[in-house]
Design a protein around this motif. Structure first.
Motif, short mmCIF file in Angstrom:
data_model
loop_
_atom_site.label_atom_id
_atom_site.label_comp_id
_atom_site.label_asym_id
_atom_site.label_seq_id
_atom_site.Cartn_x
_atom_site.Cartn_y
_atom_site.Cartn_z
N UNK A 151 -31.09 94.41 -4.49
CA UNK A 151 -31.90 94.01 -3.35
C UNK A 151 -31.18 92.89 -2.59
N UNK A 152 -31.66 92.59 -1.41
CA UNK A 152 -31.09 91.50 -0.65
C UNK A 152 -29.71 91.78 -0.06
N UNK A 153 -29.40 93.05 0.17
CA UNK A 153 -28.10 93.43 0.73
C UNK A 153 -28.13 93.25 2.24
N UNK A 154 -27.05 92.71 2.79
CA UNK A 154 -26.90 92.61 4.23
C UNK A 154 -25.58 93.24 4.65
N UNK A 155 -25.53 93.73 5.88
CA UNK A 155 -24.34 94.37 6.42
C UNK A 155 -24.09 93.81 7.81
N UNK A 156 -22.87 93.31 8.03
CA UNK A 156 -22.50 92.78 9.35
C UNK A 156 -21.13 93.35 9.73
N UNK A 157 -20.74 93.13 10.97
CA UNK A 157 -19.39 93.46 11.39
C UNK A 157 -18.67 92.16 11.74
N UNK A 158 -17.44 92.05 11.30
CA UNK A 158 -16.67 90.83 11.42
C UNK A 158 -15.61 90.98 12.50
N UNK A 159 -15.54 90.03 13.41
CA UNK A 159 -14.59 90.10 14.52
C UNK A 159 -13.16 90.30 14.02
N UNK A 160 -12.44 91.22 14.68
CA UNK A 160 -11.07 91.51 14.31
C UNK A 160 -10.92 92.65 13.33
N UNK A 161 -12.07 93.17 12.83
CA UNK A 161 -12.05 94.21 11.81
C UNK A 161 -12.69 95.51 12.28
N UNK A 162 -13.14 95.58 13.52
CA UNK A 162 -13.78 96.79 14.02
C UNK A 162 -13.61 96.87 15.53
N UNK A 163 -13.67 98.07 16.04
CA UNK A 163 -13.57 98.31 17.49
C UNK A 163 -14.92 98.00 18.12
N UNK A 164 -14.96 96.97 18.97
CA UNK A 164 -16.22 96.53 19.55
C UNK A 164 -16.81 97.50 20.56
N UNK A 165 -16.06 98.54 20.94
CA UNK A 165 -16.52 99.46 21.98
C UNK A 165 -17.42 100.56 21.44
N UNK A 166 -17.61 100.61 20.11
CA UNK A 166 -18.50 101.65 19.56
C UNK A 166 -19.12 101.17 18.26
N UNK A 167 -19.96 101.99 17.65
CA UNK A 167 -20.81 101.51 16.57
C UNK A 167 -20.33 101.76 15.16
N UNK A 168 -19.07 102.12 14.97
CA UNK A 168 -18.59 102.41 13.62
C UNK A 168 -17.98 101.22 12.91
N UNK A 169 -17.42 101.50 11.68
CA UNK A 169 -16.82 100.47 10.84
C UNK A 169 -15.46 100.02 11.32
N UNK A 170 -14.94 98.99 10.64
CA UNK A 170 -15.32 98.44 9.35
C UNK A 170 -16.62 97.65 9.45
N UNK A 171 -17.36 97.64 8.31
CA UNK A 171 -18.52 96.80 8.13
C UNK A 171 -18.27 95.89 6.93
N UNK A 172 -18.91 94.73 6.93
CA UNK A 172 -18.84 93.80 5.80
C UNK A 172 -20.17 93.83 5.07
N UNK A 173 -20.16 94.33 3.83
CA UNK A 173 -21.40 94.43 3.04
C UNK A 173 -21.46 93.27 2.06
N UNK A 174 -22.57 92.56 2.06
CA UNK A 174 -22.74 91.37 1.23
C UNK A 174 -23.98 91.51 0.35
N UNK A 175 -23.96 90.79 -0.78
CA UNK A 175 -25.15 90.67 -1.61
C UNK A 175 -25.34 91.77 -2.63
N UNK A 176 -24.33 92.62 -2.84
CA UNK A 176 -24.46 93.67 -3.86
C UNK A 176 -23.74 93.23 -5.14
#
Length: 233
Positions: free
Chosen positions: A29-54
């Protein structure tokens, strides 16, 4: 269409989940997912994503370049599910539960997806630019789109470098799209099925588990043992 087969790792039991509707207690429980600048293309909604709390993604198995700001880097499996309603509950599985746009419901991870993510997580994915910035953003988009192609979420573009890579690895696109649990090679990649607190299904993400999730199982066993001891007292 991929076979409708799913293997769930659920706490101590790590038993089979017969249907997507039979939802047990979450593995985390308590998992969060964010996107970190420099690690994903800001022009669309895909990854990379940063998953935390698992409790997953042992840093000893992930390359340092794929461990970012207290989480691990991952990609999504479906194009029609989202990441609102955080924090999330999470279940380990070998399939995307709802299955996304195509591929079945549930939709098992393909062998090509599992292999590509393993290579990525270990820092060995050929042609991937692991340096944060425009090069990594472009690599992340290409890998995300290749995963969507392998999961029947996006029309296949044979010019995608990672589609070319899995075709070379497995001898053809059909082989690369086969369910990875149905072939001899097993790259111990799992889906994390995410749900918001109100039970709404959210995006499914990838995680690399070289030990097959034994760390989580042992954690569950330890907690169960403590509960039994307290009950006897």
């Amino acid at each position: 269409m991929k076979a409708l087969r799913t293997l769930g790792a659920v706490g101590l039991a790590a038993g089979m989940v017969a249907t997507a509707s039979a939802v047990p207690a979450p593995d985390a429980t308590g998992i969060t997912v964010v996107r970190t600048s420099g690690y994903y293309d800001t022009s669309y909604g895909g990854g990379e994503f940063t998953l935390k709390g698992s409790p997953w993604a042992n840093p000893a198995h992930y390359a340092s370049a794929t461990l970012v700001v207290g989480g691990f880097q991952t990609f999504c499996l479906e194009r029609n599910e989202f990441l609102s309603g955080q924090p999330f509950d999470g279940w380990l599985n070998t399939a995307a539960v709802a299955g996304g746009l195509a591929g079945g419901s549930p939709d098992p991870i393909s062998i090509g997806t599992a292999w590509l993510y393993k290579q990525f997580a270990e820092g060995n994915l050929a042609g991937y630019d692991y340096t944060p910035g425009p090069g990594r953003e472009a690599s992340a988009r290409a890998l995300q789109e290749a995963i969507w192609m392998l999961e029947d979420e996006l029309a296949v573009n044979y010019a995608n470098p990672y589609i070319s890579l899995v075709i070379g690895k497995f001898g053809g696109l059909a082989n690369a799209k086969a369910d990875y649990t149905s072939v001899s090679a097993n790259y111990t990649v799992r889906a994390i099925n995410l749900y918001s607190a109100d039970g709404t299904k959210r995006q499914d993400m990838l995680v690399y588990l070289p030990d097959g999730g034994m760390t989580l199982i042992l954690m569950g066993g330890g907690l169960l043992g403590l509960a039994l001891i307290r009950r006897k007292e």
